[in-house]
Design an enzyme around this catalytic site. Structure first.
Site, PDB file in Angstrom:
ATOM      1  N   ASP A  33      18.563  44.016  37.348  1.00  0.00           N
ATOM      2  CA  ASP A  33      18.638  44.600  38.685  1.00  0.00           C
ATOM      3  C   ASP A  33      17.262  45.066  39.137  1.00  0.00           C
ATOM      4  O   ASP A  33      16.897  44.974  40.302  1.00  0.00           O
ATOM      5  CB  ASP A  33      19.585  45.812  38.692  1.00  0.00           C
ATOM      6  CG  ASP A  33      21.021  45.370  38.475  1.00  0.00           C
ATOM      7  OD1 ASP A  33      21.239  44.146  38.332  1.00  0.00           O
ATOM      8  OD2 ASP A  33      21.909  46.241  38.433  1.00  0.00           O
ATOM      9  N   LYS A  34      16.514  45.574  38.152  1.00  0.00           N
ATOM     10  CA  LYS A  34      15.204  46.119  38.482  1.00  0.00           C
ATOM     11  C   LYS A  34      14.261  45.025  38.979  1.00  0.00           C
ATOM     12  O   LYS A  34      13.577  45.186  39.989  1.00  0.00           O
ATOM     13  CB  LYS A  34      14.634  46.806  37.251  1.00  0.00           C
ATOM     14  CG  LYS A  34      13.448  47.638  37.551  1.00  0.00           C
ATOM     15  CD  LYS A  34      13.255  48.741  36.539  1.00  0.00           C
ATOM     16  CE  LYS A  34      11.896  49.337  36.789  1.00  0.00           C
ATOM     17  NZ  LYS A  34      10.871  48.824  35.882  1.00  0.00           N
ATOM     18  N   GLU A  35      14.244  43.912  38.273  1.00  0.00           N
ATOM     19  CA  GLU A  35      13.400  42.798  38.703  1.00  0.00           C
ATOM     20  C   GLU A  35      13.788  42.347  40.105  1.00  0.00           C
ATOM     21  O   GLU A  35      12.938  42.051  40.937  1.00  0.00           O
ATOM     22  CB  GLU A  35      13.542  41.617  37.732  1.00  0.00           C
ATOM     23  CG  GLU A  35      12.850  41.836  36.403  1.00  0.00           C
ATOM     24  CD  GLU A  35      13.299  40.824  35.365  1.00  0.00           C
ATOM     25  OE1 GLU A  35      12.595  39.826  35.186  1.00  0.00           O
ATOM     26  OE2 GLU A  35      14.371  41.026  34.749  1.00  0.00           O
ATOM     27  N   ASP A  37      15.253  44.110  42.452  1.00  0.00           N
ATOM     28  CA  ASP A  37      14.862  45.117  43.440  1.00  0.00           C
ATOM     29  C   ASP A  37      13.371  45.064  43.758  1.00  0.00           C
ATOM     30  O   ASP A  37      12.964  45.241  44.902  1.00  0.00           O
ATOM     31  CB  ASP A  37      15.233  46.521  42.947  1.00  0.00           C
ATOM     32  CG  ASP A  37      16.742  46.694  42.893  1.00  0.00           C
ATOM     33  OD1 ASP A  37      17.458  45.862  43.502  1.00  0.00           O
ATOM     34  OD2 ASP A  37      17.216  47.644  42.236  1.00  0.00           O
ATOM     35  N   SER A  81      49.631  27.686  57.585  1.00  0.00           N
ATOM     36  CA  SER A  81      50.155  28.632  56.612  1.00  0.00           C
ATOM     37  C   SER A  81      50.692  27.818  55.429  1.00  0.00           C
ATOM     38  O   SER A  81      50.498  26.612  55.381  1.00  0.00           O
ATOM     39  CB  SER A  81      51.242  29.430  57.318  1.00  0.00           C
ATOM     40  OG  SER A  81      51.925  30.215  56.430  1.00  0.00           O
ATOM     41  N   LEU A  82      51.347  28.456  54.478  1.00  0.00           N
ATOM     42  CA  LEU A  82      51.835  27.725  53.300  1.00  0.00           C
ATOM     43  C   LEU A  82      53.347  27.850  53.169  1.00  0.00           C
ATOM     44  O   LEU A  82      53.903  28.926  53.371  1.00  0.00           O
ATOM     45  CB  LEU A  82      51.225  28.318  52.032  1.00  0.00           C
ATOM     46  CG  LEU A  82      49.827  27.901  51.612  1.00  0.00           C
ATOM     47  CD1 LEU A  82      49.394  28.730  50.419  1.00  0.00           C
ATOM     48  CD2 LEU A  82      49.802  26.424  51.261  1.00  0.00           C
ATOM     49  N   GLU A 111      46.086  26.599  41.876  1.00  0.00           N
ATOM     50  CA  GLU A 111      45.111  27.658  42.199  1.00  0.00           C
ATOM     51  C   GLU A 111      45.821  29.000  42.315  1.00  0.00           C
ATOM     52  O   GLU A 111      47.031  29.038  42.532  1.00  0.00           O
ATOM     53  CB  GLU A 111      44.443  27.363  43.557  1.00  0.00           C
ATOM     54  CG  GLU A 111      43.576  26.141  43.557  1.00  0.00           C
ATOM     55  CD  GLU A 111      43.290  25.617  44.958  1.00  0.00           C
ATOM     56  OE1 GLU A 111      43.646  26.285  45.947  1.00  0.00           O
ATOM     57  OE2 GLU A 111      42.708  24.534  45.049  1.00  0.00           O
ATOM     58  N   LYS A 113      47.036  32.203  44.279  1.00  0.00           N
ATOM     59  CA  LYS A 113      47.267  32.545  45.684  1.00  0.00           C
ATOM     60  C   LYS A 113      46.708  33.950  45.884  1.00  0.00           C
ATOM     61  O   LYS A 113      47.341  34.950  45.524  1.00  0.00           O
ATOM     62  CB  LYS A 113      48.747  32.488  46.046  1.00  0.00           C
ATOM     63  CG  LYS A 113      48.968  32.724  47.525  1.00  0.00           C
ATOM     64  CD  LYS A 113      50.382  32.383  47.923  1.00  0.00           C
ATOM     65  CE  LYS A 113      50.592  32.433  49.419  1.00  0.00           C
ATOM     66  NZ  LYS A 113      50.350  33.730  50.021  1.00  0.00           N
ATOM     67  N   ASP A 115      45.518  37.342  47.442  1.00  0.00           N
ATOM     68  CA  ASP A 115      46.156  38.184  48.442  1.00  0.00           C
ATOM     69  C   ASP A 115      45.084  38.932  49.225  1.00  0.00           C
ATOM     70  O   ASP A 115      44.671  40.026  48.852  1.00  0.00           O
ATOM     71  CB  ASP A 115      47.094  39.165  47.723  1.00  0.00           C
ATOM     72  CG  ASP A 115      48.092  39.757  48.688  1.00  0.00           C
ATOM     73  OD1 ASP A 115      48.121  39.326  49.844  1.00  0.00           O
ATOM     74  OD2 ASP A 115      48.836  40.660  48.267  1.00  0.00           O
ATOM     75  N   ARG A 134      41.736  33.666  60.633  1.00  0.00           N
ATOM     76  CA  ARG A 134      42.617  32.548  60.931  1.00  0.00           C
ATOM     77  C   ARG A 134      43.220  32.676  62.334  1.00  0.00           C
ATOM     78  O   ARG A 134      43.386  31.713  63.045  1.00  0.00           O
ATOM     79  CB  ARG A 134      43.741  32.462  59.897  1.00  0.00           C
ATOM     80  CG  ARG A 134      44.639  31.261  60.174  1.00  0.00           C
ATOM     81  CD  ARG A 134      45.628  31.034  59.076  1.00  0.00           C
ATOM     82  NE  ARG A 134      46.700  32.009  59.114  1.00  0.00           N
ATOM     83  CZ  ARG A 134      47.779  31.944  58.334  1.00  0.00           C
ATOM     84  NH1 ARG A 134      47.870  30.991  57.434  1.00  0.00           N
ATOM     85  NH2 ARG A 134      48.709  32.833  58.418  1.00  0.00           N
ATOM     86  N   TYR A 216      38.651  27.824  48.864  1.00  0.00           N
ATOM     87  CA  TYR A 216      39.584  26.871  48.271  1.00  0.00           C
ATOM     88  C   TYR A 216      39.864  25.657  49.136  1.00  0.00           C
ATOM     89  O   TYR A 216      40.687  24.827  48.775  1.00  0.00           O
ATOM     90  CB  TYR A 216      40.910  27.550  47.917  1.00  0.00           C
ATOM     91  CG  TYR A 216      41.483  28.406  49.035  1.00  0.00           C
ATOM     92  CD1 TYR A 216      41.538  29.782  48.879  1.00  0.00           C
ATOM     93  CD2 TYR A 216      41.939  27.852  50.215  1.00  0.00           C
ATOM     94  CE1 TYR A 216      42.039  30.584  49.882  1.00  0.00           C
ATOM     95  CE2 TYR A 216      42.442  28.644  51.220  1.00  0.00           C
ATOM     96  CZ  TYR A 216      42.486  30.011  51.049  1.00  0.00           C
ATOM     97  OH  TYR A 216      42.974  30.808  52.045  1.00  0.00           O
ATOM     98  N   LYS A 301      55.854  31.805  44.634  1.00  0.00           N
ATOM     99  CA  LYS A 301      55.693  33.246  44.860  1.00  0.00           C
ATOM    100  C   LYS A 301      55.987  34.051  43.604  1.00  0.00           C
ATOM    101  O   LYS A 301      56.963  33.795  42.901  1.00  0.00           O
ATOM    102  CB  LYS A 301      56.669  33.690  45.956  1.00  0.00           C
ATOM    103  CG  LYS A 301      56.236  33.250  47.338  1.00  0.00           C
ATOM    104  CD  LYS A 301      55.017  34.002  47.781  1.00  0.00           C
ATOM    105  CE  LYS A 301      55.240  34.601  49.152  1.00  0.00           C
ATOM    106  NZ  LYS A 301      54.107  35.367  49.597  1.00  0.00           N
ATOM    107  N   CYS A 397      46.440  76.992  32.929  1.00  0.00           N
ATOM    108  CA  CYS A 397      46.840  75.824  32.147  1.00  0.00           C
ATOM    109  C   CYS A 397      48.363  75.815  31.997  1.00  0.00           C
ATOM    110  O   CYS A 397      48.961  76.812  31.606  1.00  0.00           O
ATOM    111  CB  CYS A 397      46.178  75.838  30.780  1.00  0.00           C
ATOM    112  SG  CYS A 397      46.771  74.507  29.726  1.00  0.00           S
ATOM    113  N   CYS A 400      49.122  76.427  28.091  1.00  0.00           N
ATOM    114  CA  CYS A 400      48.757  77.615  27.315  1.00  0.00           C
ATOM    115  C   CYS A 400      48.385  78.808  28.190  1.00  0.00           C
ATOM    116  O   CYS A 400      47.992  79.850  27.674  1.00  0.00           O
ATOM    117  CB  CYS A 400      47.608  77.285  26.365  1.00  0.00           C
ATOM    118  SG  CYS A 400      46.045  77.091  27.223  1.00  0.00           S
ATOM    119  N   CYS A 413      41.300  72.752  30.964  1.00  0.00           N
ATOM    120  CA  CYS A 413      41.626  73.967  30.218  1.00  0.00           C
ATOM    121  C   CYS A 413      40.587  74.072  29.117  1.00  0.00           C
ATOM    122  O   CYS A 413      40.374  73.128  28.363  1.00  0.00           O
ATOM    123  CB  CYS A 413      43.027  73.843  29.621  1.00  0.00           C
ATOM    124  SG  CYS A 413      43.326  75.030  28.297  1.00  0.00           S
ATOM    125  N   CYS A 419      45.086  75.442  22.665  1.00  0.00           N
ATOM    126  CA  CYS A 419      45.977  74.825  23.649  1.00  0.00           C
ATOM    127  C   CYS A 419      46.717  73.664  22.956  1.00  0.00           C
ATOM    128  O   CYS A 419      46.094  72.675  22.569  1.00  0.00           O
ATOM    129  CB  CYS A 419      45.155  74.331  24.834  1.00  0.00           C
ATOM    130  SG  CYS A 419      46.146  73.569  26.122  1.00  0.00           S
TER     131      CYS A 419
END
Ligand code: AMP
Ligand code: ZN
Length: 656
Positions: A33-35, A37, A81-82, A111, A113, A115, A134, A216, A301, A397, A400, A413, A419
């Site tokens: 990540d540093k490289e 950045d 739609s499907l 594949e 589905k 959501d 869509r 897809y 489904k 608590c 206790c 606590c 306890c």
């Protein structure tokens, strides 16, 4: 502006886009990540200095202006739609009907589905020109500024013709959870999170949700011919899009078997089914469409994993660290084949932020094995305000009566010495297989040990006499001996297991191993400073502070345990075995327990990891291995079966 500067900027953009693709699309980062950045900052200042900004520059994903409204976008080809199947029978009938219409072999693809929200992106001459929802299938809303902020979406692609690609905008479960940990307005569920982010006029909101788009379908293409779904997915991949394609077969029974293998709980995104598509485009054309759906695809489904119910009561539980967790009792509801009566609320802060009251209707999500979680309140259901009551925050608590303190968002606590649930939890963890491995310590035993023999800290286990143990219910001669032996045996524990056993806040098995490796003895660890701890990879501020605090508080406990002979030292890693320094991941159902196998591998100098990453060496797969195996294959890792592993371990055991 000089050509040199232009060239430098172009190179930086290409490099950064390549790195981002590896990170966001392939899940296999090639730089730190540093490289990244550092290069990014360099690009920002060069762009500013020369006033030259490429359209596909990663700096252009930042959001931009808030829109006044969405403009309509007409799709190049209509989106459908499907159709659905609710049983394997229906799915088989659907496939047989198609097969009966053709002489030749028909292949199907499988594949997830996903959501989320259906999106359609248009690229012209290699550039992203529009992204749209869509809508009604013909016209959607233009959400280009929003989509540009999603890091896994390519702004520039190698293909130079006109293409419209279709995919699902989703929020991964990890993105959803981490967003909700701090959000003032928590999201109700990942689907709403994704849809709301995309249909938000402020692209910065989209960006803040860390969305993904999984592609897809190729909805329209000019200047290139594609003959099948398999080729579509390949085209998408080659053009830097994120895709998941699972399986292809002409045998529908194999497709069914593959669907049965899907482990929904192991995925980091929500799916509500599986999509089966005819692979070949020429067959698709012959089958055509109905008004609403293509005849060449169907969605199998799954049962819903999410539902709503009403909060009846909230109970607070004290864990071994003293943390109080609210557990809601809800009106029983059926959810994916089980009756759910309880669900977790995480913490008091969460209750407030999610505006949850006694009597509120809430969204509940179930995944196997764990307690279902409450995602959020159903807002439209506030009609009956009078019956709603606030959930009281405990002042003392519940176990206790000791005072409670806030640490971050949680209530604790502090009475760790007396306890009861804390003591039970600590002793059970201490004795567990992954820790001191003292056989015979059940919940029932620890309750008796505390109540009858005042065992409230680990060292007191080692003071127990045969006479003491004989007063415990259910303990007779044989069992007493076994128990005494198990306690004695535990003194020869290894350092990683011992550190884990101590139950230091925020230190689990993996961190315990890292610490053992770095420090080699408990005395060395005891004297560690925060600064030094922070220099160990994977140890952050919170963990480091927890460790230092633990040893400040428990110096005497450690000494007492030492007097009992518990003072393990880390042996040098075994060298010269096939496992020396090998990074290993276990996945799938294995015939022995994972803990046991992990222990064997670690004793032979291997390092057991929980996830497949780019530095994994070997992946050991049991039956029905899922996403980890997929990832191992994707990253080209060595895959070893359990039989092979056993052989390796056996030969080593003999020569030992
Ligand atoms: P439904 O909304 O239940 O009619 O299902 C149709 C929707 O499923 C499509 O509009 C897509 O948004 C979505 N979907 C998710 N995954 C896929 C996939 N792999 N192939 C096609 N559509 C998918
Ligand atoms: Zn307490």
């Amino acid at each position: 502006m000089s050509d040199i500067a232009k060239k430098k900027i172009t190179e930086l953009v290409e490099k950064l886009n390549k790195y981002a693709h590896a990170y966001y699309v392939m899940d296999a980062p090639v730089v730190s990540d540093k490289e990244f950045d550092t290069l990014y900052d360099e690009l920002v200042s060069l762009e500013k200095e020369h006033g030259f900004v490429l359209q596909e520059s990663p700096t252009q994903r930042v959001g931009g202006e808030i829109l006044k409204g969405f403009s309509p976008h007409k799709h190049l080809s209509r989106l459908y739609s499907l159709d659905k199947c609710n049983s394997f029978e229906e799915l088989k009938e659907w496939a047989e009907k198609i097969k009966s219409k053709f002489e030749k072999e028909i292949f199907f693809t499988l594949e997830h589905k996903l959501d989320g929200i259906n999106l359609c992106l248009t690229y012209v001459d290699g550039h992203l020109v529009t992204a749209a929802t869509r809508g009604n299938g013909e016209t959607g809303e233009n959400v280009t500024s929003q989509i540009r902020t999603i890091p896994s979406v390519p702004i520039k692609i190698p293909f130079k013709g006109t293409v419209e690609v279709q995919g699902e905008g989703i929020m991964t479960l990890s993105a959803f959870r981490s967003y909700n940990e701090t959000a003032k307005e928590p999201l109700k569920n990942p689907r709403n999170g994704a849809a709301g982010a995309i249909r938000n006029l402020d692209p910065l909101v989209t960006k803040s949700r860390n969305l993904d788009i999984i592609f897809y379908n190729i909805n329209h293409i000019e200047g290139f011919e594609i003959f099948s779904q398999e080729e579509s997915i390949k085209f998408l991949k080659d053009n830097l899009f994120k895709t998941y394609s699972l399986f292809r077969s002409s045998n529908i029974d194999e497709i069914v078997a593959e669907i049965e293998k899907v482990k929904r709980d192991e995925l980091d995104f929500e799916i509500d089914g599986m999509v089966v598509k005819v692979d070949e485009n020429s067959i698709r054309e012959e089958l055509g469409h109905t008004d609403k759906f293509p005849r060449w695809a169907t969605a199998f489904k799954f049962e819903a994993q999410e539902t709503t119910s009403v909060i009846l009561d909230v109970e607070w539980n004290v864990g071994r660290t003293g943390k109080l967790t609210p557990l809601a009792h809800i009106e029983p509801v059926e959810l994916s084949g089980a009756t759910v009566k309880r669900a977790t609320l995480n913490n008091y802060d969460d209750i407030l932020r999610k505006k949850i009251l006694l009597g509120s209707r809430v969204f509940i999500r179930r995944s196997n094995d764990v307690i279902p979680e409450i995602l959020g309140a159903v807002e439209d259901d506030r009609s009956d305000e009078k019956t709603l009551k606030t959930i009281e925050k405990p002042m003392l608590c519940v176990a206790c009566n000791a005072e409670l303190v806030h640490k971050g968002v949680h209530l604790f606590c502090l009475n760790s010495e007396f306890c009861p649930p804390q003591i039970y939890g600590k002793l059970i963890h201490f004795a567990s297989k992954e820790c001191m491995d003292i056989e015979g310590i059940s919940e029932k035993t620890v309750i008796q040990l505390f109540k009858k023999l005042k065992v409230n800290s680990f060292d007191k286990l080692y003071d127990l006499t045969v006479l003491d143990i004989s007063i415990l219910e259910g303990f007779k001669d044989k069992k007493i001996n076994k128990f005494v032996e198990a306690i004695e045996k535990s003194k020869s524990v290894q350092l990683p297991q011992y550190i884990n056993a101590l139950g230091i806040d925020n230190v689990g098995r993996k961190t315990a191993r890292d610490l053992a490796e770095y420090y080699s003895s408990i005395d060395a660890l005891k004297n560690a400073t925060t600064v030094e701890l922070l220099s160990i990879p994977n140890i952050g501020e919170i963990v480091a502070v927890s460790i230092v605090e633990f040893f400040q508080k428990n110096a005497e406990l450690i000494e007492r345990l030492k007097k009992h002979g518990i003072n393990p030292e880390m042996k040098k890693r075994r060298e010269g075995t096939p496992f020396s320094d090998l990074r290993v991941v276990l996945t799938g159902s294995l015939s022995q327990s994972r803990t046991l196998i992990a222990k064997q591998i670690e004793e032979l100098g291997g390092i057991v990891q929980s996830a497949v990453t780019k530095d994994t060496d070997v992946v050991i797969v049991g039956e029905n291995a899922g996403s980890k195996l997929e990832k191992a294959r994707k990253l080209g890792k060595r895959v070893v079966s359990e039989d092979e592993l056993e052989n390796m371990l056996k030969t080593l055991g003999k020569t030992d």
